[in-house]
Design a protein around this motif. Structure first.
Motif, PDB file in Angstrom:
ATOM      1  N   ASN A   1      -3.991  -7.281   8.637  1.00 53.34           N
ATOM      2  CA  ASN A   1      -3.192  -7.657   9.812  1.00 53.34           C
ATOM      3  C   ASN A   1      -2.003  -8.554   9.507  1.00 53.34           C
ATOM      4  O   ASN A   1      -0.969  -8.450  10.136  1.00 53.34           O
ATOM      5  N   HIS A   2      -2.154  -9.497   8.574  1.00 57.80           N
ATOM      6  CA  HIS A   2      -1.082 -10.470   8.317  1.00 57.80           C
ATOM      7  C   HIS A   2      -0.440 -10.266   6.941  1.00 57.80           C
ATOM      8  O   HIS A   2       0.134 -11.198   6.392  1.00 57.80           O
ATOM      9  N   LEU A   3      -0.525  -9.035   6.425  1.00 58.32           N
ATOM     10  CA  LEU A   3       0.024  -8.768   5.099  1.00 58.32           C
ATOM     11  C   LEU A   3       1.247  -7.879   5.204  1.00 58.32           C
ATOM     12  O   LEU A   3       1.255  -6.902   5.958  1.00 58.32           O
ATOM     13  N   ASP A   4       2.296  -8.197   4.434  1.00 58.37           N
ATOM     14  CA  ASP A   4       3.440  -7.295   4.390  1.00 58.37           C
ATOM     15  C   ASP A   4       3.129  -6.156   3.426  1.00 58.37           C
ATOM     16  O   ASP A   4       2.074  -6.116   2.785  1.00 58.37           O
ATOM     17  N   ILE A   5       4.057  -5.206   3.334  1.00 59.33           N
ATOM     18  CA  ILE A   5       3.782  -3.977   2.585  1.00 59.33           C
ATOM     19  C   ILE A   5       3.525  -4.255   1.103  1.00 59.33           C
ATOM     20  O   ILE A   5       2.619  -3.680   0.495  1.00 59.33           O
ATOM     21  N   GLU A   6       4.295  -5.156   0.515  1.00 60.97           N
ATOM     22  CA  GLU A   6       4.120  -5.467  -0.905  1.00 60.97           C
ATOM     23  C   GLU A   6       2.741  -6.079  -1.167  1.00 60.97           C
ATOM     24  O   GLU A   6       2.066  -5.739  -2.147  1.00 60.97           O
ATOM     25  N   THR A   7       2.307  -6.969  -0.272  1.00 59.28           N
ATOM     26  CA  THR A   7       0.995  -7.600  -0.426  1.00 59.28           C
ATOM     27  C   THR A   7      -0.122  -6.593  -0.198  1.00 59.28           C
ATOM     28  O   THR A   7      -1.168  -6.641  -0.864  1.00 59.28           O
ATOM     29  N   LEU A   8       0.090  -5.674   0.735  1.00 57.76           N
ATOM     30  CA  LEU A   8      -0.887  -4.606   0.971  1.00 57.76           C
ATOM     31  C   LEU A   8      -1.100  -3.771  -0.293  1.00 57.76           C
ATOM     32  O   LEU A   8      -2.233  -3.430  -0.643  1.00 57.76           O
ATOM     33  N   SER A   9       0.000  -3.443  -0.964  1.00 61.39           N
ATOM     34  CA  SER A   9      -0.098  -2.653  -2.202  1.00 61.39           C
ATOM     35  C   SER A   9      -0.892  -3.411  -3.265  1.00 61.39           C
ATOM     36  O   SER A   9      -1.704  -2.823  -3.989  1.00 61.39           O
ATOM     37  N   TRP A  10      -0.652  -4.732  -3.350  1.00 64.01           N
ATOM     38  CA  TRP A  10      -1.408  -5.541  -4.317  1.00 64.01           C
ATOM     39  C   TRP A  10      -2.896  -5.538  -3.966  1.00 64.01           C
ATOM     40  O   TRP A  10      -3.752  -5.376  -4.851  1.00 64.01           O
ATOM     41  N   LEU A  11      -3.228  -5.706  -2.679  1.00 62.72           N
ATOM     42  CA  LEU A  11      -4.628  -5.738  -2.259  1.00 62.72           C
ATOM     43  C   LEU A  11      -5.312  -4.406  -2.537  1.00 62.72           C
ATOM     44  O   LEU A  11      -6.479  -4.373  -2.952  1.00 62.72           O
ATOM     45  N   GLU A  12      -4.596  -3.298  -2.327  1.00 59.52           N
ATOM     46  CA  GLU A  12      -5.152  -1.975  -2.636  1.00 59.52           C
ATOM     47  C   GLU A  12      -5.573  -1.902  -4.106  1.00 59.52           C
ATOM     48  O   GLU A  12      -6.686  -1.475  -4.429  1.00 59.52           O
ATOM     49  N   GLN A  13      -4.670  -2.322  -4.988  1.00 61.90           N
ATOM     50  CA  GLN A  13      -4.960  -2.265  -6.425  1.00 61.90           C
ATOM     51  C   GLN A  13      -6.118  -3.196  -6.783  1.00 61.90           C
ATOM     52  O   GLN A  13      -6.971  -2.851  -7.607  1.00 61.90           O
ATOM     53  N   TYR A  14      -6.152  -4.364  -6.143  1.00 58.45           N
ATOM     54  CA  TYR A  14      -7.221  -5.327  -6.414  1.00 58.45           C
ATOM     55  C   TYR A  14      -8.580  -4.731  -6.031  1.00 58.45           C
ATOM     56  O   TYR A  14      -9.551  -4.813  -6.792  1.00 58.45           O
TER      57      TYR A  14
END
Length: 642
Positions: free
Chosen positions: A195-208
């Protein structure tokens, strides 16, 4: 290994049954999406699994030593500590171990100890065991892990001594997620982590999460995110749970195929029942056929009758129309600066929007995307520059906070008060299309959930019939089904759209252009989100080449090295093209296989195979589809082996 097992779990709220006989298990390395409509009970189930809510019957079995970490929706980290000290708290056991190691080192350095050989050997052995345990538990890398997570969650530019209490709500939510990730529980339960993540952070979380050593159970309304992360889907619908293997897109396909198959079986049985009933009715009274009729009746009585398959639960149904068409020039900005109280967030903003454009406004959190939208609609003053609206432009604005909704009104009045000349029946019909039916329209707006407020705000927007929609995170509180309805409505919308969203699947479906906002202006990309990503990657490669060329003075680059770089760049470009074509070919193969199965099923129909002309026509179509399939399979083999 089974990490969690749930058997026949049931939950009531007062007299209302919320969850009924829920049964599932989570094993090592499972990546599970829990999906369902808003209000289906997803968050309730997660709270029960995390031990934060009770249940009425059933059992939850968890092997000894299996740990669960849970992050609820919009959970902010409340602490008086600094960012760094709060993250360090996760590793208190390791830090204690580290202190013990230092104490043992001090003892071993004491010259007087060397005279007592046995004691020295015991301390040395204790030190070796403790050091090995310290290493195995990540003792030599936990500070690097903290920095990695903080960097991924966009805290790299922060002073780590900053007090958490001074941060914004969104920053506290990201820190709560970061702290949970650092604990590395065996089962990670996340309720709307995006909910509070921008697109770049979302991509990082996906990889994590893809490389996470434990199991993950996620509730998310971000289809792109789910497709990247999960390998199975639990659907919570009508108080029961159904399991599907694969990611979210695979779940949708299998669900549709299951429904179609079950409906065919149901209709076939209904046809059989009808024929039996007709035979019994015509032959029971005749002496010569009564025995056969009685036999058919017994057959009918013994038949295990199928229930009619339950389709999808009721969906919202709406579309956006316009009162009148705007001119070709819809909006223009020149040298615009936006911000709050004369403090600029972004400046030198210039763009032009034409009629029919559908534009996604993207950029990192805090760069001023929502601020720009509020400035355009006049909710914030323009700090500098000029914004011009074209002729006949009527703006309808969707605020992600639904701040315009009057909380002390009833749902019906929230809409009817603005359109009081319309009959109540018409207003109720509109609300019914947005899933407000019966007594729902008499609820106070203040009692509505986030999803309900979002649907009500969309209902108000639909009634306005503006020809320029400005939408700030319109999908934030919508479930996946409502998102799809909104997507289809916006695709069919005859006006112009400017929207902010972190939902990449939504951007891909809606956007014809992407505006990337940074602190020094806007960069325009002609295309959807995937095209934008491709261009960004090319720009990064060009930047790397430029940096390399600028360094040639201190470290001259040979012609061979330059050729190698350009060859690598071209190879990467060709690889991206190969992957895109491979995805297209796989989609075509799947569609053709379904078409062939349909033709083969038609040929089995008695009404068709007795019609020679129809058989010849279907066989011709079948042969054509098979030839196309063979061609695509050959291409797929070449692409897959490349």
């Amino acid at each position: 290994m089974i990490l969690l097992q749930v058997n026949q779990l049931t939950k009531y709220f007062a007299a209302d049954l919320i969850l009924s006989n829920i049964k599932f298990e989570i094993q090592t390395q499972d990546r599970v999406a829990l999906v369902g409509r808003n209000g289906a009970g997803k968050s309730t189930l997660l709270k029960i699994l995390a031990g934060q809510s009770s249940y009425d019957s059933g059992e939850i079995i968890r092997p000894k030593g299996v740990s669960i970490g849970y992050l609820a929706q919009n959970t902010g980290l409340e602490s008086e500590l600094s960012i760094w000290d709060e993250m360090l708290n996760v590793f208190n056991a390791l830090r204690k171990m580290e202190q013990d190691l230092r104490k043992l080192e001090e003892k071993m350095a004491d010259p007087s100890l060397h005279s007592d050989h046995d004691l020295y050997e015991r301390i040395l052995k204790e030190y070796d065991q403790l050091q090995l345990e310290f290493k195995d538990k990540g003792g030599y890398q936990y500070e690097a892990d903290i920095r990695s997570v903080l960097h991924g969650l966009k805290f790299a530019s922060f002073d780590y001594s900053t007090k958490i209490s001074s941060l914004s709500g969104g920053q506290k939510t990201r820190l709560a997620l970061g702290k949970l990730l650092l604990t590395r529980p065996d089962i990670l339960i996340l309720d709307e982590p995006t909910n509070h993540l921008d697109i770049e952070t979302l991509s990082w979380l996906e990889q994590y999460l893809q490389s996470y050593s434990g199991s993950v159970l996620i509730v998310s309304h971000d289809r792109y995110f789910l497709d990247k992360v999960v390998n199975q889907v639990f659907e919570l619908s009508r108080m029961t749970l159904t399991r599907f293997k694969g990611n979210y897109s695979a779940y949708l396909e299998k669900k549709a195929a299951n429904y179609e198959r079950e409906m065919k079986l149901f209709e076939k049985q209904q046809d059989e029942i009808s024929k039996l009933q007709d035979f019994i009715h015509r032959n029971l009274a005749r002496a010569s056929t009564t025995k056969r009729a009685q036999s058919r009746r017994k057959q009918l009585e013994k038949m295990d009758r199928m229930d009619r398959p339950s389709g999808d639960e009721k969906s919202a149904a709406f579309s956006f129309d316009i009162e009148r068409q705007s001119g070709n020039d819809v909006l223009a900005a020149e040298s615009v600066a936006v911000g709050y109280e004369s403090e600029s967030v972004s400046s030198k903003i210039a763009f032009h929007i034409n009629r029919g454009d559908s534009i996604a406004l993207v950029g990192p959190n805090g760069v001023g995307k929502s601020t720009l939208l509020k400035t355009i609609v006049g909710k914030l003053p323009l700090l500098n520059g000029e914004i011009r609206t074209g002729s006949n432009v009527s703006i309808s604005y969707y605020d992600q906070q639904q701040a315009d909704l009057t909380s002390n009104k009833k749902v019906l009045n929230e809409l009817w008060d603005e359109y009081h000349l319309k009959p109540e029946k018409e207003i109720r019909t509109v609300l019914g299309n947005f899933l407000f039916s019966g007594d729902d329209v008499l609820k106070n707006v203040s009692t509505l959930s986030g999803g309900e407020k979002a649907r009500l705000a969309l209902a108000k927007m639909m009634m306005e019939k503006g020809n320029f929609l400005i939408l700030d995170e319109p999908t934030n509180h919508l479930d996946l089904d409502s998102k799809e309805v909104l997507e289809n409505a916006l695709i069919d919308y005859p006006g112009t759209i400017l929207f902010v969203s972190h939902d990449r699947y939504f951007i891909n479906r809606i956007a014809t252009k992407v505006f990337e906002l940074n602190k020094h202006g806007i960069i325009e990309y002609l295309g959807d989100y995937d095209y934008y990503l491709e261009k960004k990657q090319e720009q990064e490669e060009l930047l790397a080449l430029s940096i390399a060329e600028n360094q040639k003075i201190s470290s001259p680059q040979t012609a061979s090295e330059k050729n190698t770089y350009h060859q690598d760049k071209e190879t990467k470009k060709l690889e991206r093209q190969r992957k895109r074509r491979l995805e297209d070919v796989e989609a075509s193969i799947e569609a053709l296989e379904e078409k062939i199965a349909g033709y083969e099923e038609v040929l089995c129909d008695p009404d068709v195979f007795q019609d020679h002309e129809r058989v010849a026509e279907v066989n011709s179509l079948l042969e054509q589809a098979r030839n196309e399939l063979d061609s695509f399979m050959e291409e797929w083999t070449e692409l897959a082996d490349a």
